[in-house]
Design a protein around this motif. Structure first.
Motif, PDB file in Angstrom:
ATOM      1  N   LYS A  97       0.803  -1.227   0.000  1.00  0.00           N
ATOM      2  CA  LYS A  97       0.000   0.000   0.000  1.00  0.00           C
ATOM      3  C   LYS A  97       0.836   1.277   0.000  1.00  0.00           C
ATOM      4  O   LYS A  97       0.414   2.300  -0.508  1.00  0.00           O
ATOM      5  N   VAL A 151      -2.963   7.696  10.114  1.00  0.00           N
ATOM      6  CA  VAL A 151      -3.192   7.822   8.664  1.00  0.00           C
ATOM      7  C   VAL A 151      -2.180   6.983   7.890  1.00  0.00           C
ATOM      8  O   VAL A 151      -2.475   6.489   6.792  1.00  0.00           O
ATOM      9  N   LEU A 154      -3.876   3.584   8.088  1.00  0.00           N
ATOM     10  CA  LEU A 154      -5.182   3.470   7.435  1.00  0.00           C
ATOM     11  C   LEU A 154      -5.175   3.937   5.991  1.00  0.00           C
ATOM     12  O   LEU A 154      -5.894   3.389   5.151  1.00  0.00           O
ATOM     13  N   LEU A 155      -4.363   4.971   5.690  1.00  0.00           N
ATOM     14  CA  LEU A 155      -4.319   5.529   4.331  1.00  0.00           C
ATOM     15  C   LEU A 155      -2.869   5.674   3.851  1.00  0.00           C
ATOM     16  O   LEU A 155      -2.428   6.764   3.493  1.00  0.00           O
ATOM     17  N   PRO A 156      -2.109   4.589   3.835  1.00  0.00           N
ATOM     18  CA  PRO A 156      -0.691   4.699   3.458  1.00  0.00           C
ATOM     19  C   PRO A 156      -0.515   5.142   2.005  1.00  0.00           C
ATOM     20  O   PRO A 156      -1.189   4.641   1.108  1.00  0.00           O
ATOM     21  N   ASN A 158      -1.461   7.806   0.600  1.00  0.00           N
ATOM     22  CA  ASN A 158      -2.543   8.645   0.094  1.00  0.00           C
ATOM     23  C   ASN A 158      -2.150  10.117   0.191  1.00  0.00           C
ATOM     24  O   ASN A 158      -1.766  10.602   1.247  1.00  0.00           O
ATOM     25  N   SER A 159      -2.254  10.838  -0.924  1.00  0.00           N
ATOM     26  CA  SER A 159      -1.827  12.243  -0.956  1.00  0.00           C
ATOM     27  C   SER A 159      -2.685  13.132  -0.067  1.00  0.00           C
ATOM     28  O   SER A 159      -2.246  14.219   0.328  1.00  0.00           O
ATOM     29  N   SER A 160      -3.897  12.691   0.284  1.00  0.00           N
ATOM     30  CA  SER A 160      -4.767  13.501   1.141  1.00  0.00           C
ATOM     31  C   SER A 160      -4.226  13.602   2.564  1.00  0.00           C
ATOM     32  O   SER A 160      -4.664  14.459   3.338  1.00  0.00           O
ATOM     33  N   THR A 161      -3.275  12.754   2.926  1.00  0.00           N
ATOM     34  CA  THR A 161      -2.715  12.783   4.282  1.00  0.00           C
ATOM     35  C   THR A 161      -1.538  13.756   4.407  1.00  0.00           C
ATOM     36  O   THR A 161      -1.053  13.971   5.514  1.00  0.00           O
TER      37      THR A 161
END
Length: 198
Positions: A97, A151, A154-156, A158-161
């Protein structure tokens, strides 16, 4: 040994379990298996450890369970949990991920090494380690670092982080500057510091 201190010890024990679950997830993934059970275990273990961080402090304040042992163990438990999570997520990441950018664990580890070295140095000069006073930037820094690990799990990748990551980096840097200024002031209160000014 109060209940609050017991929760702090539990947090310390959860750190290797969290690290092991994340490492097993990667190992299973590399062998061609999903390993999602280990991934969810890592998320749950970190969430539980982070929860005890808030609960033990609340219990200590509400039920007057503050203790010298708790004052020593609480920051150690926090650092073990956060540094382990940040280093693992910045190096191996979540298998398949993504991972945190490497500059962030480097910044966090460098800050902590500098602060620990400075504390030991000043404590030796002062013959006392009770001079360390928490600053609000340190607390905000810890909050953002916990958010980064969450984050990152949960969101590896992901540019939103990225806003959270940059905010955590800024607070980590700011808290380092604040504590270095405090340390510099304390250094000049010592006999050694006064002699260097003369």
């Amino acid at each position: 040994m109060t209940f609050a201190t017991t929760l702090t010890l539990l947090r310390i024990l959860l750190v290797p379990l969290f690290a092991g679950a994340l490492l097993y997830h990667r190992e299973y993934h590399e062998e061609g298996y999903s390993g999602f059970a280990w991934y969810y275990a890592a998320v749950a273990l970190f969430a539980l450890a982070a929860l005890t961080d808030g609960v033990d402090g609340w219990i200590a304040r509400q039920f007057n369970q503050r203790s010298r042992l708790g004052r020593i163990l609480d920051p150690i438990a926090d650092k073990l949990l956060l540094v382990t999570g940040i280093v693992l997520l910045g190096t191996i990441g979540v298998a398949g991920k993504g991972r945190l950018p490497l500059w962030f664990p480097v910044l966090v580890v460098s800050r902590d090494l500098i602060l620990v070295s400075g504390t030991l140095f000043l404590g030796t000069l002062l013959h006392n380690y009770d001079f360390v006073k928490p600053h609000w930037t340190g607390k905000v820094c810890t909050f953002f670092q916990i958010a980064v690990v969450l984050v990152g799990l949960l969101l590896p990748g992901n540019s939103s982080t990225w806003p959270i990551l940059w905010a955590a980096g800024a607070m980590t840097s700011l808290s380092l500057v604040i504590y270095l200024k405090q340390g510099w002031y304390l250094f000049h209160q010592t006999n050694y510091g006064n002699s260097t000014q003369q």
